[in-house]
Design a protein around this motif. Structure first.
Motif, short mmCIF file in Angstrom:
data_model
loop_
_atom_site.label_atom_id
_atom_site.label_comp_id
_atom_site.label_asym_id
_atom_site.label_seq_id
_atom_site.Cartn_x
_atom_site.Cartn_y
_atom_site.Cartn_z
N ILE A 99 0.93 -1.27 -0.07
CA ILE A 99 0.01 -0.04 0.03
C ILE A 99 0.81 1.25 0.04
CG2 ILE A 99 -1.87 1.39 1.21
CD1 ILE A 99 -2.55 -1.55 2.42
N ALA A 100 0.68 2.51 -0.71
CA ALA A 100 1.29 3.46 -0.87
C ALA A 100 0.59 4.31 0.36
CB ALA A 100 1.22 3.97 -2.21
N VAL A 101 1.22 4.41 1.31
CA VAL A 101 0.61 5.10 2.65
C VAL A 101 0.79 6.71 2.61
CG1 VAL A 101 0.89 2.99 3.90
CG2 VAL A 101 2.76 4.92 4.26
N GLN A 102 -0.40 7.18 3.34
CA GLN A 102 0.05 8.56 3.66
C GLN A 102 0.86 8.67 4.75
OE1 GLN A 102 -3.55 10.23 5.31
NE2 GLN A 102 -3.55 9.13 7.20
N ASP A 103 1.42 9.74 5.10
CA ASP A 103 2.64 10.12 6.07
C ASP A 103 2.43 11.28 6.66
OD1 ASP A 103 5.03 9.82 7.60
OD2 ASP A 103 5.98 9.09 6.02
N THR A 104 3.35 11.69 7.54
CA THR A 104 2.87 12.99 8.37
C THR A 104 3.78 13.96 7.50
OG1 THR A 104 5.25 12.69 9.33
CG2 THR A 104 3.53 11.87 10.72
N GLY A 105 4.56 13.83 6.41
CA GLY A 105 5.36 14.88 5.69
C GLY A 105 6.41 15.54 6.54
N THR A 106 6.71 14.81 7.69
CA THR A 106 7.99 15.36 8.49
C THR A 106 9.09 15.34 7.66
OG1 THR A 106 9.17 15.14 10.23
CG2 THR A 106 8.51 13.15 9.53
N PRO A 107 10.12 16.26 7.82
CA PRO A 107 11.45 16.13 7.28
C PRO A 107 12.46 15.43 8.20
CG PRO A 107 10.82 18.48 7.53
CD PRO A 107 10.04 17.66 8.37
N GLN B 180 -11.08 10.76 11.64
CA GLN B 180 -10.70 10.96 10.36
C GLN B 180 -9.26 11.07 10.04
OE1 GLN B 180 -12.93 12.39 7.99
NE2 GLN B 180 -14.55 12.10 9.53
N LEU B 181 -8.98 9.79 9.02
CA LEU B 181 -7.80 9.55 8.95
C LEU B 181 -6.94 10.33 7.96
CD1 LEU B 181 -7.73 5.64 8.35
CD2 LEU B 181 -6.49 6.91 10.18
N ALA B 182 -7.72 11.00 7.16
CA ALA B 182 -7.25 11.94 6.04
C ALA B 182 -6.50 13.22 6.85
CB ALA B 182 -8.19 12.34 5.09
N GLY B 183 -5.02 13.21 6.36
CA GLY B 183 -4.26 14.32 7.08
C GLY B 183 -3.85 14.10 8.36
N SER B 184 -4.28 13.05 8.81
CA SER B 184 -3.87 12.86 10.32
C SER B 184 -2.32 12.37 10.49
CB SER B 184 -4.72 11.58 11.05
OG SER B 184 -4.28 10.20 10.35
N GLY B 185 -1.75 11.98 9.51
CA GLY B 185 -0.45 11.51 9.51
C GLY B 185 -0.20 10.05 9.77
N ALA B 186 -1.27 9.49 10.25
CA ALA B 186 -1.34 8.04 10.36
C ALA B 186 -1.16 7.10 9.09
CB ALA B 186 -2.49 7.75 11.24
N SER B 187 -0.19 6.48 9.24
CA SER B 187 0.16 5.24 8.18
C SER B 187 -0.72 3.97 8.35
CB SER B 187 1.53 5.23 7.80
OG SER B 187 2.34 6.38 7.58
N ASN B 188 -0.95 3.67 9.53
CA ASN B 188 -1.40 2.53 10.09
C ASN B 188 -2.98 2.95 10.59
OD1 ASN B 188 0.70 0.25 9.89
ND2 ASN B 188 1.71 2.07 10.36
N THR C 269 6.72 5.57 12.80
CA THR C 269 5.29 5.52 12.03
C THR C 269 4.19 5.73 13.21
OG1 THR C 269 4.01 4.28 10.67
CG2 THR C 269 5.08 2.81 12.39
N LEU C 270 3.03 6.25 12.45
CA LEU C 270 2.03 6.33 13.58
C LEU C 270 0.75 5.42 13.06
CD1 LEU C 270 1.74 10.36 13.24
CD2 LEU C 270 2.87 8.91 15.06
N VAL C 271 0.27 5.00 14.29
CA VAL C 271 -1.06 3.99 14.06
C VAL C 271 -1.99 4.66 14.74
CG1 VAL C 271 -1.66 1.76 14.63
CG2 VAL C 271 0.86 2.26 14.23
N GLN C 272 -3.09 4.84 14.17
CA GLN C 272 -4.41 5.48 14.65
C GLN C 272 -5.56 4.72 15.03
OE1 GLN C 272 -5.40 9.03 15.34
NE2 GLN C 272 -6.74 7.59 16.44
#
Length: 816
Positions: free
Chosen positions: A272-280, A296-304, A286-289
């Motif tokens: 799966i191409a996961v979302q990420d926090t976008g941190t440098p 609301q997962l969208a924009g949360s930065g959680a990849s799991n 990794t974040l698990v929600q």
């Protein structure tokens, strides 16, 4: 230890002992229900008479099924020379003959240059075909030699005849991590992007079937019906011929059949191409929600995304809310999170295995439980699935060596790498110790403020199950590029051969003195059952002696002197005694393929009492399997030489295929590893330990990537690196005056120094402020600020740098 803790610990030990280890090395490699089985060949149908034209009243006959053409069907019976149209390339180093009903390709003349046979040139115009070759390997020059099926070969008139091409290679030691290979030969160079161990080494008395199915830009390679590689091909190599070749051995081919492949292969199963926090930040956790109806997962930065799943494969929140079915979740084509499924019973495992058998890929799913045996049974039923052990509710665990070993042992017995820690163990010291033992520690957190999230992040954990992933994401986004929340571990390769004879006690001491976190060494067993340190299977290169080390007694080994300094060849027990109780790990490479070496290692570990300092690594699949059987409490690393496939998703699938097979870390040649692949792998709990990095710029580059561990001959390159930073818990600042925190720095070798922070992250909720280019903060309003004091260090000439941060500091801001 008080009585209640003693009783609870005893119960835990009984539970762990019941798990045991699986004896995999004597059995075929596990069959994953998600792995496609070898399809029946598309056999040509008998000719069908042309149907008469139907009358209007008659139904229209069905169109006959397409018929697969047989291009080659050769058993060599009665032949004394190559069949018509077959050829032996002019550049062959060995000989080719046909005798006794077999094709004999004798490549023993050279152990690295090939001897080949090419099938008729007419095949070069084809794209889609299936090859079935019955073969074996005889009289190899050494156990690493191989035989192969070539496909998509170019013409003989190329500048390099038949180059480029692909090949399915099988080594004599097929159980090694690179026992079977998917490789491309291009411009005279090899690019190996797929490796996998087979269930047994090649026996010259047996015949094996190598199958290659190629269609369009897809190929599947099988050995005796076991799928070894499921790959994508270069679009520029859309057509090409067929060949057979070997190097350093005799390839005996009893038959070969090439058939038209009418059916397209399915798309490669990708991660799966996961979302990420976008941190440098580099390799940030990794974040698990945990999921609920309101999440609301969208924009949360959680990849799991964490769900509870039941035996009906319904997904629920941890409070019991009904959310969806697993089938519905899988049907979401645009999902960008990895499911983490909390399981509670064997019925759920059975249902998941059935779900996998219904063509649902569970290769990018993590199962979570506090039941070690349940997770181990899940891995047996569905080998591709990942597992994670949840210790977060185990209140008896603390930070003693015994506690740490219990976590390591239980995690390995569950065939997992991820361990979710209780709050008591979520501290920098314990987290670092678990990471040195090749575990992937996750924290569990209910943090609702940036300060509380930063406290967890600065422990260096690899992941966080966060009740509010958004809070963590916000902190991570504020960190500067190349922030290292976790220190890369430096491993001295064979000690420190950059300055001292390799694999000697003196070399190990030099590496540790230069700050190495671990020392890598290679072990062999003497005839009188002692483990000794030596890289090669012979002593010729590194000592004043000759001969195979496993043909010697300990007394004979002790007579040897190393080159060039005349040092003694040490025993493993001498290594253990030298570093016992110190903050040093032993990376023991099982270089020998001798079966008895693992039981002897167990005896030596029991004698030395250093299990909290030991991991094992190997290229040998047999040895990794023996470790899982005999020493399941010891973590293992999968050594390999896989190349970068140029596609992160393909890389990651190849990596997971290997690490899941052995429940191991990934320890590749560094040239085949990219930062993007590591960043993707971290969300699956995979850790990366590349070898052997022996140029300074590459060392600095991989260090700045936040690589989990770096193996090098030159451990001293990192000796002056600041690796820890601490500050006072509180400070005061004046409005309008630049503020920098006084910090204490600790280097890789333990040297302490005082400095001022040159980076500062001011967390949300703090008074208004500006941050200067020197990292100092100027507050423009009064109040209480929460800051992360940091320090940036430039490595070498300054091309590469990294930043480390202390725990959050409270700063009272007031007027002068």
């Amino acid at each position: 230890m008080n009585q209640s803790k003693t009783v609870a610990a005893a119960l835990l030990a009984i539970s762990l002992a019941a798990c045991g280890g699986d004896n995999n090395h004597a059995s075929p490699a596990p069959t994953d229900p998600t792995t496609p089985t070898l399809p029946t060949p598309e056999t040509p149908a008998p000719e069908t008479p042309t149907p008469e034209t139907p009358t209007p009243e008659e139904p229209t006959p069905e169109t006959p099924a397409p018929v697969a053409e047989v291009y080659i069907d050769e058993s060599f019976d009665g032949l004394t020379a190559l069949p018509a149209g077959w050829s032996a390339p002019a550049g062959n180093r060995g000989t080719v003959s046909v005798r006794d009903g077999s094709l004999i390709i004798d490549g023993r003349a050279h152990s690295s240059e090939m001897t080949a046979v090419v099938l008729p040139a007419s095949l070069q115009a084809l794209s889609n075909y299936r090859i079935d070759a019955q073969f074996t390997i005889e009289s190899p020059n050494n156990a690493t030699r191989w035989a192969s099926v070539m496909y998509r070969t170019s013409g003989a008139d190329n500048a390099r005849p038949y180059d480029p091409y692909y090949q399915f290679a099988v080594r004599v030691t097929a159980t090694a991590s690179n026992g079977t290979e998917f490789a491309q030969r291009k411009n005279g160079q090899w690019l190996v992007t797929g490796t996998k161990a087979f269930s047994e080494n090649i026996d010259p008395a047996k015949t094996y079937t190598a199958t290659v199915i190629v269609h369009g830009n897809r190929v599947r390679q099988y050995l005796d019906n076991m799928l070894t590689h499921d790959m994508t091909l270069d679009e520029a190599m859309a057509k090409g011929g067929v060949g057979l070749q070997t190097t350093g051995a005799i390839m005996r081919v009893d038959s070969i059949k090439v058939t038209q492949q009418l059916t397209a292969l399915p798309d490669v199963s990708k991660v799966i191409a996961v979302q990420d926090t976008g941190t440098p930040a580099s390799m940030a956790p990794t974040l698990v929600q945990p999921m609920s109806a309101q999440t609301q997962l969208a924009g949360s930065g959680a990849s799991n995304a964490l769900f509870v799943i039941d035996s009906s494969l319904n997904l629920r929140s941890e409070s019991g809310e009904s959310l969806a079915s697993l089938a519905h979740y899988f049907a979401q084509a645009d999902r960008n999170t990895i499911p983490v499924l909390r399981i509670a019973d064997s019925a759920t495992v059975t249902a998941l295995a059935q779900f996998a058998r219904s063509n649902n890929d569970l290769g990018d799913v993590t199962l979570l439980s506090d039941n070690v045996e349940l997770l181990a049974s899940a891995r047996r039923a569905i080998p591709a699935v990942r597992t994670a052990v949840d210790f977060s509710g185990v209140s008896i665990l603390g930070n003693t060596t015994q506690d740490i070993l219990q976590v390591v042992s239980a995690t390995n017995r569950a065939k997992a790498k991820i361990a979710v820690l209780p709050a008591a163990m979520t501290n920098r010291t314990t987290v670092a110790h678990l990471q040195r033992l090749l575990l992937t520690p996750w924290a569990k957190s209910t943090a609702t403020t940036p300060a509380a999230a930063a406290e967890v992040l600065t422990t260096g954990v690899n992941g966080v199950i966060a009740a509010n992933a958004g809070v963590y994401s916000a902190v991570l986004k504020q960190l500067p590029a190349n922030t290292l929340l976790r220190k890369p571990l430096v491993t001295g390769h064979r000690g420190m051969p950059g300055t001292t004879d390799e694999n000697t006690l003196e070399g190990a001491r030099a590496a540790v003195a230069a700050g190495a976190d671990a020392v890598e060494n290679d072990i062999y067993m003497t005839t009188d059952r002692h483990l000794v340190i030596m890289h090669d299977d012979t002593v010729t290169r590194t000592t004043n002696g000759t001969g195979r080390i496993e043909d010697m007694t300990l007394a004979q080994v002790k007579q040897l002197k190393t080159k060039p300094s005349g040092l003694s060849v040490p025993t493993l027990q001498e290594f253990f005694a030298e570093f016992k109780g110190r903050n040093v790990s032993h990376f023991i490479e099982l270089k020998s393929t001798t079966a008895g070496i693992v039981p002897l290692l167990k005896e030596e570990l029991e004698k030395a009492g250093v299990r909290d300092q030991v991991v094992a690594i190997s290229f040998s699949g047999d040895q990794l399997n023996r470790m899982a059987e005999t020493l399941p409490e010891i973590s293992t690393g999968f050594l390999n030489s896989s190349a970068d496939a140029g596609d992160v998703a393909v890389n990651l699938r190849n990596i997971l295929n290997g690490t899941q097979l052995y429940s191991s870390t990934y320890n590749p040649s560094f040239a085949g590893l990219t930062q993007a692949t590591m960043e993707a792998g971290k969300h699956r709990g995979t850790t990366f330990w590349p070898w052997t990095i022996n140029t300074e710029n590459d060392f600095y580059r991989f260090y700045s990537y936040g690589t989990h561990g770096i193996t090098t001959d030159h451990a001293y390159w990192a000796k002056d690196f600041p690796v820890a930073i601490s500050t006072a818990a509180t400070a005061s600042a004046t409005i309008g005056s630049p503020f920098a925190a006084a910090v204490d720095l600790t280097t890789q070798v333990g040297t302490l120094s005082s400095a001022f922070s040159n980076q500062m992250v001011v967390l949300d909720g703090s008074p208004a402020h500006t941050v200067g280019s020197d990292g100092r903060v100027t507050f423009t309003a009064a109040g209480t600020a929460t800051v992360l004091p940091g320090y940036t260090h430039k490595m070498g000439t300054g091309t590469y740098s990294y930043t480390i941060f202390a725990k959050p500091m409270t700063v009272q801001v007031g007027a002068q």
